[in-house]
Write a protein that holds these residues in place. Structure first.
Motif, PDB file in Angstrom:
ATOM      1  N   PHE A 124       0.852  -1.180   0.000  1.00  0.00           N
ATOM      2  CA  PHE A 124       0.000   0.000   0.000  1.00  0.00           C
ATOM      3  C   PHE A 124       0.889   1.232   0.000  1.00  0.00           C
ATOM      4  CE2 PHE A 124       0.213  -2.205   4.054  1.00  0.00           C
ATOM      5  CZ  PHE A 124       0.946  -1.320   4.806  1.00  0.00           C
ATOM      6  N   ALA A 125       0.291   2.381  -0.059  1.00  0.00           N
ATOM      7  CA  ALA A 125       1.077   3.604  -0.217  1.00  0.00           C
ATOM      8  C   ALA A 125       0.757   4.614   0.883  1.00  0.00           C
ATOM      9  CB  ALA A 125       0.808   4.224  -1.593  1.00  0.00           C
ATOM     10  N   PRO A 126       1.260   4.408   2.094  1.00  0.00           N
ATOM     11  CA  PRO A 126       1.070   5.390   3.158  1.00  0.00           C
ATOM     12  C   PRO A 126       1.905   6.639   2.897  1.00  0.00           C
ATOM     13  CG  PRO A 126       2.581   3.696   3.884  1.00  0.00           C
ATOM     14  CD  PRO A 126       2.071   3.265   2.534  1.00  0.00           C
ATOM     15  N   ASP A 127       1.714   7.645   3.730  1.00  0.00           N
ATOM     16  CA  ASP A 127       2.525   8.854   3.619  1.00  0.00           C
ATOM     17  C   ASP A 127       3.988   8.525   3.942  1.00  0.00           C
ATOM     18  OD1 ASP A 127       0.317  10.367   2.955  1.00  0.00           O
ATOM     19  OD2 ASP A 127      -0.055  11.029   5.008  1.00  0.00           O
ATOM     20  N   ASN A 128       4.871   9.432   3.582  1.00  0.00           N
ATOM     21  CA  ASN A 128       6.298   9.247   3.820  1.00  0.00           C
ATOM     22  C   ASN A 128       6.569   9.187   5.324  1.00  0.00           C
ATOM     23  OD1 ASN A 128       9.142   9.919   4.239  1.00  0.00           O
ATOM     24  ND2 ASN A 128       9.185  10.359   2.056  1.00  0.00           N
ATOM     25  N   PRO A 129       7.115   8.070   5.853  1.00  0.00           N
ATOM     26  CA  PRO A 129       7.327   7.970   7.295  1.00  0.00           C
ATOM     27  C   PRO A 129       8.368   8.948   7.823  1.00  0.00           C
ATOM     28  CG  PRO A 129       8.337   6.107   6.161  1.00  0.00           C
ATOM     29  CD  PRO A 129       7.521   6.837   5.144  1.00  0.00           C
ATOM     30  N   PHE A 130       9.324   9.341   6.984  1.00  0.00           N
ATOM     31  CA  PHE A 130      10.349  10.303   7.409  1.00  0.00           C
ATOM     32  C   PHE A 130       9.711  11.663   7.667  1.00  0.00           C
ATOM     33  CE2 PHE A 130      12.510   6.876   5.393  1.00  0.00           C
ATOM     34  CZ  PHE A 130      13.806   6.840   5.886  1.00  0.00           C
ATOM     35  N   PHE A 131       8.871  12.105   6.736  1.00  0.00           N
ATOM     36  CA  PHE A 131       8.199  13.396   6.912  1.00  0.00           C
ATOM     37  C   PHE A 131       7.196  13.342   8.056  1.00  0.00           C
ATOM     38  CE2 PHE A 131       8.859  14.252   2.099  1.00  0.00           C
ATOM     39  CZ  PHE A 131      10.182  14.599   2.342  1.00  0.00           C
ATOM     40  N   GLU A 132       6.531  12.191   8.218  1.00  0.00           N
ATOM     41  CA  GLU A 132       5.562  12.062   9.311  1.00  0.00           C
ATOM     42  C   GLU A 132       6.270  12.156  10.660  1.00  0.00           C
ATOM     43  OE1 GLU A 132       1.925  11.848  11.107  1.00  0.00           O
ATOM     44  OE2 GLU A 132       2.373  12.083   8.960  1.00  0.00           O
ATOM     45  N   ALA A 133       7.438  11.544  10.771  1.00  0.00           N
ATOM     46  CA  ALA A 133       8.215  11.646  12.005  1.00  0.00           C
ATOM     47  C   ALA A 133       8.569  13.095  12.296  1.00  0.00           C
ATOM     48  CB  ALA A 133       9.476  10.798  11.905  1.00  0.00           C
ATOM     49  N   ASP A 134       8.960  13.831  11.271  1.00  0.00           N
ATOM     50  CA  ASP A 134       9.270  15.258  11.457  1.00  0.00           C
ATOM     51  C   ASP A 134       8.064  16.012  12.003  1.00  0.00           C
ATOM     52  OD1 ASP A 134      11.876  15.028  10.526  1.00  0.00           O
ATOM     53  OD2 ASP A 134      11.345  15.538   8.461  1.00  0.00           O
ATOM     54  N   ARG A 135       6.882  15.747  11.436  1.00  0.00           N
ATOM     55  CA  ARG A 135       5.668  16.452  11.867  1.00  0.00           C
ATOM     56  C   ARG A 135       5.344  16.156  13.332  1.00  0.00           C
ATOM     57  NH1 ARG A 135       3.995  15.458   6.327  1.00  0.00           N
ATOM     58  NH2 ARG A 135       3.213  13.379   6.856  1.00  0.00           N
ATOM     59  N   ILE A 136       5.489  14.904  13.715  1.00  0.00           N
ATOM     60  CA  ILE A 136       5.163  14.524  15.088  1.00  0.00           C
ATOM     61  C   ILE A 136       6.143  15.144  16.072  1.00  0.00           C
ATOM     62  CG2 ILE A 136       5.028  12.579  16.681  1.00  0.00           C
ATOM     63  CD1 ILE A 136       4.057  10.893  14.256  1.00  0.00           C
ATOM     64  N   LEU A 137       7.414  15.111  15.752  1.00  0.00           N
ATOM     65  CA  LEU A 137       8.423  15.641  16.668  1.00  0.00           C
ATOM     66  C   LEU A 137       8.248  17.134  16.911  1.00  0.00           C
ATOM     67  CD1 LEU A 137      11.599  13.659  15.542  1.00  0.00           C
ATOM     68  CD2 LEU A 137      10.175  13.292  17.564  1.00  0.00           C
ATOM     69  N   LYS A 138       7.680  17.845  15.967  1.00  0.00           N
ATOM     70  CA  LYS A 138       7.397  19.267  16.161  1.00  0.00           C
ATOM     71  C   LYS A 138       6.283  19.490  17.175  1.00  0.00           C
ATOM     72  CE  LYS A 138       8.864  20.722  11.531  1.00  0.00           C
ATOM     73  NZ  LYS A 138       8.437  21.237  10.208  1.00  0.00           N
ATOM     74  N   GLN A 139       5.454  18.463  17.383  1.00  0.00           N
ATOM     75  CA  GLN A 139       4.303  18.598  18.275  1.00  0.00           C
ATOM     76  C   GLN A 139       4.554  18.055  19.682  1.00  0.00           C
ATOM     77  OE1 GLN A 139       0.463  17.416  16.284  1.00  0.00           O
ATOM     78  NE2 GLN A 139       1.820  16.869  14.606  1.00  0.00           N
ATOM     79  N   SER A 140       5.592  17.275  19.864  1.00  0.00           N
ATOM     80  CA  SER A 140       5.842  16.624  21.148  1.00  0.00           C
ATOM     81  C   SER A 140       7.007  17.285  21.866  1.00  0.00           C
ATOM     82  CB  SER A 140       6.150  15.139  20.940  1.00  0.00           C
ATOM     83  OG  SER A 140       6.575  14.539  22.147  1.00  0.00           O
ATOM     84  N   ALA A 141       6.817  17.490  23.175  1.00  0.00           N
ATOM     85  CA  ALA A 141       7.883  18.055  23.999  1.00  0.00           C
ATOM     86  C   ALA A 141       8.508  17.010  24.916  1.00  0.00           C
ATOM     87  CB  ALA A 141       7.325  19.206  24.835  1.00  0.00           C
ATOM     88  N   ALA A 142       8.135  15.749  24.749  1.00  0.00           N
ATOM     89  CA  ALA A 142       8.648  14.690  25.617  1.00  0.00           C
ATOM     90  C   ALA A 142      10.147  14.519  25.429  1.00  0.00           C
ATOM     91  CB  ALA A 142       7.931  13.373  25.327  1.00  0.00           C
ATOM     92  N   LYS A 143      10.853  14.315  26.528  1.00  0.00           N
ATOM     93  CA  LYS A 143      12.297  14.079  26.457  1.00  0.00           C
ATOM     94  C   LYS A 143      12.611  12.708  25.869  1.00  0.00           C
ATOM     95  CE  LYS A 143      14.510  17.613  28.451  1.00  0.00           C
ATOM     96  NZ  LYS A 143      15.667  18.315  27.836  1.00  0.00           N
TER      97      LYS A 143
END
Length: 258
Positions: A124-143
């Motif tokens: 299947f063709a999900p979104d790019n996992p590298f870009f998705e990781a970038d998006r999530i890390l911008k939203q999380s402040a967890a150490k």
């Protein structure tokens, strides 16, 4: 302070789930584990049920991650909405139920867990996992941030590890069910292993009855795969994490034989 994080490889079939239920708490005690993530998508060989997911939490999992068999059991559609401690890949299309990451409160602070799925050699063709990781890390402040990369290609898993090196605490691969020998701390402080292995039958081809896998490779008519049964093993990895910096101080594979 430092804590030990346990990542458990894909739970495969009833044999794998039974071993997890019997031994996970003992393994956690032996290894002084503070937080546990279990990949559970193969508990029914293809997918898992709500009752199987509940059994994983009862066994000692803090978070359960999934992969390409997320939707094989339709009852999970509602369960994924109700239980925030079970994650499906974050880079699935956004209209899908459930969530792909979360921040979880622990005795040693917040822990962010991210579930991603690879695109190389998948169906299947999900979104790019590298870009998705970038998006999530911008939203999380967890150490402390942990990433389960459910992918076929070792190169894709390794590339993501180096891509996130220094930005997350640990990255591990799931899906291929064969434990790799490369557990390490990457140059910028991220723990990594290409694949955790699996929790399931020892005498099998990635959890399946060997004769069924052989039949497929001989070109015989397809048949529904069945778990091999028999003696079981629990595989995964332990990551020692500095909770102040989020850096990994040590990474080692784990294998428990029944």
């Amino acid at each position: 302070m430092t804590v030990n994080i346990l990542a458990v490889g894909d739970v495969n079939g009833s044999v794998g789930l039974e071993l997890l239920s019997k031994k996970l708490r003992a393994v956690k005690k032996q290894k002084n584990i503070a937080f546990t993530v279990v990949n559970g998508e193969n508990a029914s060989v293809f997918g898992l049920t709500a009752s199987q997911a509940d059994a994983m939490f009862e066994a000692g999992a803090d978070v359960v991650t999934l992969g390409n068999h997320t939707w094989d059991k339709r009852e999970m559609l509602g369960y994924l909405e109700e239980n925030r401690y079970i994650l499906r890949p974050a880079n699935f299309a956004p209209q899908n139920p459930g969530r792909g990451w979360g921040v979880f409160d622990t005795a040693f602070g917040d822990v962010c867990v991210i579930n991603l799925i690879g695109r190389c050699h998948m169906d299947f063709a999900p979104d790019n996992p590298f870009f998705e990781a970038d998006r999530i890390l911008k939203q999380s402040a967890a150490k402390v941030t942990l990433v389960d990369m459910h992918a076929e290609a070792t190169s894709e898993k390794q590339a993501l590890g180096f891509y996130l090196d220094g930005r997350v605490s640990a990255v591990w691969g799931t899906h291929t069910h064969v434990q790799t020998s490369d557990a390490a701390v990457l140059p910028k402080g991220t723990g990594f292993i290409t694949d955790l292995g699996m929790t399931g039958p020892v005498s099998s081809v990635i959890g399946i009855r060997p004769e069924q896998s052989i039949s497929k490779f001989l070109g015989n008519p397809p048949q529904r795969y069945e778990s091999a049964g028999g003696q079981a093993k629990l595989e995964g990895a332990v990551f020692e994490i500095d909770t102040e910096t989020g850096r990994c101080l040590g990474a080692e594979p784990l294998r428990f034989m029944e």
